[in-house]
Motif scaffolding. Structure first.
Motif: not given
Length: 156
Positions: A90-98
């Protein structure tokens, strides 16, 4: 329980959703559920680091205790990790998993520094025995008592 809060580096807090007063100003506080999930993750991480760092200590049961903990609470641990991953996405979008992977790595590294203390394995021997003796319904409660909310973190 005699766990103490990991001294997370300012960079860790800045990189994670622990946004302190800035979070409060933007309405991006942690929900109570997210914070409990973070505390469960931190408890699991501290036990994992202890299992790795203390596995060669003669007579230690830390590795066995950690393995028992993971097997017994696998479903709960997964549920709490999923809550945290959703927050990062939610906070980092596409970079959330990383970002989540970075968070968990830095969390483990922060406990690695504590593991260098001479009495770490002795303390963790007792702590891991206490954790594996809790009832199945006590994990979240024990994590909340064992792991403090970082100073300045906004929780709703």
């Amino acid at each position: 329980m005699c766990f103490k809060l990991a001294a997370l580096a300012v960079t860790l807090l800045a990189m994670t959703p622990y946004a302190g007063t800035a979070a409060a100003a933007t309405g991006d506080c942690w929900s109570r559920t997210e914070m409990v999930s973070s505390q469960v993750r931190e408890l699991q991480t501290k036990m994992m680091v202890a299992a790795l760092q203390c596995r060669t200590v003669q007579g230690s049961s830390i590795l066995a205790n950690y393995n028992t903990f993971v097997r017994r609470f696998r479903t709960d641990i997964t549920k709490h990790n999923d809550v945290l991953k959703k927050r990062f996405l939610r906070l980092y979008g596409a970079r959330g998993e990383r970002a989540f992977d970075s968070y968990t790595t830095q969390l483990a590294n922060s406990y690695g520094a504590e593991a260098a203390q001479a009495d770490f394995c002795t303390r963790m021997e007792q702590n891991t025995q206490e954790v594996v003796s809790i009832s199945d319904s006590e994990l979240a409660s024990v994590a909340q008592h064992a792991i403090a909310v970082p100073e300045g973190v906004c929780v709703n």
